[in-house]
Design a protein around this motif. Structure first.
Motif, PDB file in Angstrom:
ATOM      1  N   ILE A 301       0.877  -1.171   0.000  1.00 47.49           N
ATOM      2  CA  ILE A 301       0.000   0.000   0.000  1.00 47.49           C
ATOM      3  C   ILE A 301       0.910   1.217   0.000  1.00 47.49           C
ATOM      4  CG2 ILE A 301      -1.829   1.235   1.210  1.00 47.49           C
ATOM      5  CD1 ILE A 301      -2.981  -1.382   1.989  1.00 47.49           C
ATOM      6  N   ILE A 302       0.747   2.038  -1.036  1.00 46.51           N
ATOM      7  CA  ILE A 302       1.640   3.197  -1.165  1.00 46.51           C
ATOM      8  C   ILE A 302       0.845   4.498  -1.189  1.00 46.51           C
ATOM      9  CG2 ILE A 302       3.439   1.923  -2.412  1.00 46.51           C
ATOM     10  CD1 ILE A 302       2.406   3.361  -4.988  1.00 46.51           C
ATOM     11  N   GLU A 303       1.561   5.537  -0.796  1.00 42.32           N
ATOM     12  CA  GLU A 303       0.984   6.874  -0.856  1.00 42.32           C
ATOM     13  C   GLU A 303       1.810   7.640  -1.888  1.00 42.32           C
ATOM     14  OE1 GLU A 303       0.225  10.560   2.221  1.00 42.32           O
ATOM     15  OE2 GLU A 303       1.572   8.937   2.752  1.00 42.32           O
ATOM     16  N   ALA A 304       1.143   8.289  -2.845  1.00 40.47           N
ATOM     17  CA  ALA A 304       1.871   9.017  -3.880  1.00 40.47           C
ATOM     18  C   ALA A 304       1.412  10.471  -3.905  1.00 40.47           C
ATOM     19  CB  ALA A 304       1.610   8.365  -5.236  1.00 40.47           C
ATOM     20  N   ALA A 305       2.397  11.380  -3.880  1.00 41.37           N
ATOM     21  CA  ALA A 305       2.069  12.814  -3.929  1.00 41.37           C
ATOM     22  C   ALA A 305       1.974  13.225  -5.397  1.00 41.37           C
ATOM     23  CB  ALA A 305       3.150  13.595  -3.206  1.00 41.37           C
ATOM     24  N   VAL A 306       0.830  12.963  -6.003  1.00 44.49           N
ATOM     25  CA  VAL A 306       0.671  13.231  -7.453  1.00 44.49           C
ATOM     26  C   VAL A 306      -0.674  13.898  -7.714  1.00 44.49           C
ATOM     27  CG1 VAL A 306       2.089  11.298  -8.230  1.00 44.49           C
ATOM     28  CG2 VAL A 306      -0.343  10.919  -7.801  1.00 44.49           C
ATOM     29  N   ASP A 307      -0.805  14.505  -8.924  1.00 48.02           N
ATOM     30  CA  ASP A 307      -2.114  15.037  -9.295  1.00 48.02           C
ATOM     31  C   ASP A 307      -2.889  13.973 -10.078  1.00 48.02           C
ATOM     32  OD1 ASP A 307      -0.622  17.118 -11.866  1.00 48.02           O
ATOM     33  OD2 ASP A 307      -1.322  15.036 -11.973  1.00 48.02           O
ATOM     34  N   GLY A 308      -4.131  14.297 -10.449  1.00 46.46           N
ATOM     35  CA  GLY A 308      -5.008  13.321 -11.090  1.00 46.46           C
ATOM     36  C   GLY A 308      -4.437  12.758 -12.387  1.00 46.46           C
ATOM     37  N   HIS A 309      -3.769  13.627 -13.204  1.00 46.76           N
ATOM     38  CA  HIS A 309      -3.233  13.157 -14.496  1.00 46.76           C
ATOM     39  C   HIS A 309      -2.083  12.189 -14.292  1.00 46.76           C
ATOM     40  CE1 HIS A 309      -5.728  15.828 -16.750  1.00 46.76           C
ATOM     41  NE2 HIS A 309      -5.329  16.858 -16.020  1.00 46.76           N
ATOM     42  N   GLN A 310      -1.181  12.569 -13.362  1.00 44.07           N
ATOM     43  CA  GLN A 310      -0.046  11.672 -13.073  1.00 44.07           C
ATOM     44  C   GLN A 310      -0.563  10.334 -12.556  1.00 44.07           C
ATOM     45  OE1 GLN A 310       1.954  14.470 -10.456  1.00 44.07           O
ATOM     46  NE2 GLN A 310       3.879  13.984 -11.484  1.00 44.07           N
ATOM     47  N   LEU A 311      -1.631  10.414 -11.749  1.00 40.34           N
ATOM     48  CA  LEU A 311      -2.182   9.182 -11.177  1.00 40.34           C
ATOM     49  C   LEU A 311      -2.613   8.223 -12.291  1.00 40.34           C
ATOM     50  CD1 LEU A 311      -3.074   7.665  -8.571  1.00 40.34           C
ATOM     51  CD2 LEU A 311      -5.326   8.656  -8.887  1.00 40.34           C
ATOM     52  N   ILE A 312      -3.319   8.782 -13.299  1.00 46.13           N
ATOM     53  CA  ILE A 312      -3.780   7.937 -14.410  1.00 46.13           C
ATOM     54  C   ILE A 312      -2.585   7.298 -15.110  1.00 46.13           C
ATOM     55  CG2 ILE A 312      -4.908   8.001 -16.700  1.00 46.13           C
ATOM     56  CD1 ILE A 312      -6.724  10.233 -15.493  1.00 46.13           C
ATOM     57  N   ASP A 313      -1.530   8.109 -15.346  1.00 48.49           N
ATOM     58  CA  ASP A 313      -0.340   7.584 -16.041  1.00 48.49           C
ATOM     59  C   ASP A 313       0.346   6.489 -15.222  1.00 48.49           C
ATOM     60  OD1 ASP A 313       0.643  10.804 -17.448  1.00 48.49           O
ATOM     61  OD2 ASP A 313      -0.850   9.310 -18.060  1.00 48.49           O
ATOM     62  N   ILE A 314       0.404   6.723 -13.899  1.00 50.86           N
ATOM     63  CA  ILE A 314       1.085   5.733 -13.041  1.00 50.86           C
ATOM     64  C   ILE A 314       0.292   4.427 -12.984  1.00 50.86           C
ATOM     65  CG2 ILE A 314       1.698   5.238 -10.628  1.00 50.86           C
ATOM     66  CD1 ILE A 314       2.556   8.193 -10.407  1.00 50.86           C
ATOM     67  N   VAL A 315      -1.030   4.558 -12.871  1.00 49.66           N
ATOM     68  CA  VAL A 315      -1.870   3.342 -12.829  1.00 49.66           C
ATOM     69  C   VAL A 315      -1.696   2.570 -14.146  1.00 49.66           C
ATOM     70  CG1 VAL A 315      -4.258   2.505 -12.778  1.00 49.66           C
ATOM     71  CG2 VAL A 315      -3.534   4.279 -11.167  1.00 49.66           C
ATOM     72  N   ASP A 316      -1.673   3.314 -15.249  1.00 50.77           N
ATOM     73  CA  ASP A 316      -1.503   2.709 -16.565  1.00 50.77           C
ATOM     74  C   ASP A 316      -0.156   1.953 -16.641  1.00 50.77           C
ATOM     75  OD1 ASP A 316      -2.449   2.363 -19.158  1.00 50.77           O
ATOM     76  OD2 ASP A 316      -0.958   3.825 -19.892  1.00 50.77           O
ATOM     77  N   TYR A 317       0.888   2.633 -16.162  1.00 52.72           N
ATOM     78  CA  TYR A 317       2.242   2.037 -16.173  1.00 52.72           C
ATOM     79  C   TYR A 317       2.258   0.744 -15.347  1.00 52.72           C
ATOM     80  CZ  TYR A 317       7.195   1.484 -15.122  1.00 52.72           C
ATOM     81  OH  TYR A 317       8.454   0.962 -14.955  1.00 52.72           O
ATOM     82  N   LEU A 318       1.649   0.804 -14.166  1.00 51.55           N
ATOM     83  CA  LEU A 318       1.647  -0.360 -13.276  1.00 51.55           C
ATOM     84  C   LEU A 318       0.908  -1.528 -13.921  1.00 51.55           C
ATOM     85  CD1 LEU A 318       0.928   1.505  -9.918  1.00 51.55           C
ATOM     86  CD2 LEU A 318       2.901   0.039 -10.343  1.00 51.55           C
ATOM     87  N   GLU A 319      -0.237  -1.214 -14.513  1.00 55.69           N
ATOM     88  CA  GLU A 319      -1.036  -2.305 -15.094  1.00 55.69           C
ATOM     89  C   GLU A 319      -0.328  -2.949 -16.279  1.00 55.69           C
ATOM     90  OE1 GLU A 319      -4.937  -0.534 -15.325  1.00 55.69           O
ATOM     91  OE2 GLU A 319      -5.401  -1.260 -13.295  1.00 55.69           O
ATOM     92  N   LYS A 320       0.386  -2.106 -17.044  1.00 48.98           N
ATOM     93  CA  LYS A 320       1.170  -2.666 -18.169  1.00 48.98           C
ATOM     94  C   LYS A 320       2.252  -3.607 -17.647  1.00 48.98           C
ATOM     95  CE  LYS A 320       0.493   0.564 -21.865  1.00 48.98           C
ATOM     96  NZ  LYS A 320       0.600   2.022 -21.915  1.00 48.98           N
ATOM     97  N   VAL A 323       0.912  -5.317 -12.607  1.00 46.98           N
ATOM     98  CA  VAL A 323       0.608  -5.061 -11.190  1.00 46.98           C
ATOM     99  C   VAL A 323      -0.870  -4.670 -11.131  1.00 46.98           C
ATOM    100  CG1 VAL A 323       1.126  -3.639  -9.173  1.00 46.98           C
ATOM    101  CG2 VAL A 323       2.942  -4.225 -10.791  1.00 46.98           C
ATOM    102  N   LYS A 324      -1.608  -5.368 -10.265  1.00 47.66           N
ATOM    103  CA  LYS A 324      -3.032  -5.007 -10.100  1.00 47.66           C
ATOM    104  C   LYS A 324      -3.119  -3.790  -9.173  1.00 47.66           C
ATOM    105  CE  LYS A 324      -5.690  -9.040 -11.109  1.00 47.66           C
ATOM    106  NZ  LYS A 324      -4.764 -10.176 -11.222  1.00 47.66           N
ATOM    107  N   VAL A 325      -3.926  -2.817  -9.564  1.00 42.48           N
ATOM    108  CA  VAL A 325      -3.966  -1.572  -8.797  1.00 42.48           C
ATOM    109  C   VAL A 325      -5.385  -1.290  -8.312  1.00 42.48           C
ATOM    110  CG1 VAL A 325      -3.453   0.905  -8.817  1.00 42.48           C
ATOM    111  CG2 VAL A 325      -2.209  -0.641 -10.341  1.00 42.48           C
ATOM    112  N   GLU A 326      -5.482  -0.946  -7.050  1.00 46.86           N
ATOM    113  CA  GLU A 326      -6.764  -0.476  -6.532  1.00 46.86           C
ATOM    114  C   GLU A 326      -6.509   0.902  -5.910  1.00 46.86           C
ATOM    115  OE1 GLU A 326      -8.223  -3.136  -3.518  1.00 46.86           O
ATOM    116  OE2 GLU A 326      -9.946  -1.854  -3.123  1.00 46.86           O
ATOM    117  N   VAL A 327      -7.279   1.883  -6.367  1.00 48.24           N
ATOM    118  CA  VAL A 327      -7.092   3.225  -5.799  1.00 48.24           C
ATOM    119  C   VAL A 327      -7.947   3.305  -4.524  1.00 48.24           C
ATOM    120  CG1 VAL A 327      -7.300   5.711  -6.186  1.00 48.24           C
ATOM    121  CG2 VAL A 327      -6.675   4.194  -8.083  1.00 48.24           C
ATOM    122  N   LEU A 328      -7.273   3.364  -3.369  1.00 47.49           N
ATOM    123  CA  LEU A 328      -8.010   3.378  -2.096  1.00 47.49           C
ATOM    124  C   LEU A 328      -8.455   4.788  -1.741  1.00 47.49           C
ATOM    125  CD1 LEU A 328      -5.819   1.024   0.132  1.00 47.49           C
ATOM    126  CD2 LEU A 328      -7.835   0.415  -1.196  1.00 47.49           C
TER     127      LEU A 328
END
Ligand SMILES: Nc1ncnc2c1ncn2[C@@H]1O[C@H](COP(=O)(O)OP(=O)(O)OP(=O)(O)O)[C@@H](O)[C@H]1O
Length: 331
Positions: A301-320, A323-328
């Motif tokens: 479980i990680i905490e990331a200091a990012v904005d909404g756009h970066q979040l989408i890019d990071i989730v995309d990167y992880l899934e590629k 890594v399964k991602v759940e935004v808590l």
């Protein structure tokens, strides 16, 4: 505030003996919300009921505000008990009396003047947000409302300590949260010391600052809740900690992601790549390995200091990267 010293409780019936509590020692400080957790039969009810001597201890001492309850005679015990309120799993309300009269009941027992009763009960009704239900009977209330009446009644004699005997076990999760939040606010605003027994770590996680784990009538571990969560020292404690997959909300500041690493993704230095490639700060809040049908799944479980756009890019990167991602939390 409360000191339990060498407490043992043995139930005797004929030639049968059950030792429910063995040599319990614990200390609850003023203002604590102290949780006692254990499986069924661990001795939780026996312990909490010994604190106000509803159950007679077989051995040991129970100090509440520097008074040893064990030494008190009936009249003194009754007077001291006024300072120890209690709420119950099944609410224990008087069904033939209105909500108002249920709350007034302890005050009537002590011949409190009518006007004082009226003021005090109205104040308590407002505290538990049930003013409009004053003249209603318990059968017309929901479980959560019944427990709020139980809390108001327990507070009527202005106790120093509130004992909660599985007070949320009969309630659904949402109502449980509401009741726990009410208890927390009473603890903060009135400085009331609270002792809670439960079999749910969720309850401990939500409001207790200290916790004791009871097993086979003995305290097997005790400490600050945060320490017990981060480093459970016994198998019994681990069992309860594993009930929890979420983190205490006060730890959550930025965007919170739960990442599940399976065989395809476990070997890659994915977190350090995210930090470098996206130039972001990542804070690891927790990490566990769970086994699902004998296959290990790593959870971070990680905490990331990012904005909404970066979040989408990071989730995309992880899934590629499998890594399964759940935004808590995404606020
Ligand atoms: N009145 C009684 N007479 C005899 N044995 C009792 C009595 N009350 C409890 N016990 C026994 O004492 C032990 C501890 O029981 P207790 O009710 O304190 O545990 P608990 O942790 O509260 O369990 P639960 O979560 O199921 O209520 C159990 O073995 C129980 O059978």
């Amino acid at each position: 505030m409360i000191r339990i010293e060498n407490l043992t409780k043995v139930y005797k019936k004929g030639r049968n003996e059950v030792t429910a509590l063995r040599d319990i020692n614990l200390r609850v400080e003023r203002g604590d919300i102290f949780g006692i957790i254990g499986l069924s039969g661990a001795g939780k009810s026996s312990l909490i009921r010994c604190i106000n001597r509803i159950e007679e201890p077989s051995e040991g001492d129970i100090w509440v505000n520097d008074v040893n309850l064990v030494t008190l005679k009936d009249a003194e015990l009754r007077a001291t008990r006024k300072k120890i309120g209690m709420i119950f799993q099944n609410f224990n309300l008087l069904h033939s009396k209105t909500v108002f009269e249920n709350i007034a009941f302890p005050l009537r027992l002590t011949n409190t003047p009518e006007q004082v009763i009226r003021d005090r009960v109205n104040e308590l009704l407002s505290l538990v947000e049930l003013s409009e239900k004053a003249q209603v009977y318990p059968s017309q209330l929901s479980g959560g409302q019944k427990q709020r009446v139980g809390i108001a009644r327990a507070l009527a004699s202005a106790p120093d300590v509130l004992l909660c005997d599985e007070a949320t076990s009969a309630l659904d999760p949402k109502t449980t949260k509401q009741i726990l939040s009410l208890l927390k606010s009473i603890n903060r605003t009135m400085g009331l010391t609270i002792v809670i027994i439960t079999h749910e770590m969720e309850v401990i996680k939500e409001i207790c600052n200290r916790v004791a784990i009871l097993e086979g009538g003995m305290v097997v571990e005790m400490g600050d809740t945060i320490d017990i969560f981060s480093k459970p020292g016994t198998e019994a404690t681990k069992h309860f900690v594993e009930q929890i997959h979420q983190l205490p909300t006060h730890l959550m500041n930025g965007k919170i992601l739960s990442l599940s690493f399976t065989e395809g993704s476990a070997g890659e230095p994915i977190i350090s790549r995210i930090i470098k490639d996206f130039d972001v700060e990542i804070n690891i809040l927790s990490g566990t390995i769970e086994y699902i049908q004998e296959k290990p799944i790593g959870k971070l479980i990680i905490e990331a200091a990012v904005d909404g756009h970066q979040l989408i890019d990071i989730v995309d990167y992880l899934e590629k990267n499998h890594v399964k991602v759940e935004v808590l939390k995404n606020e």
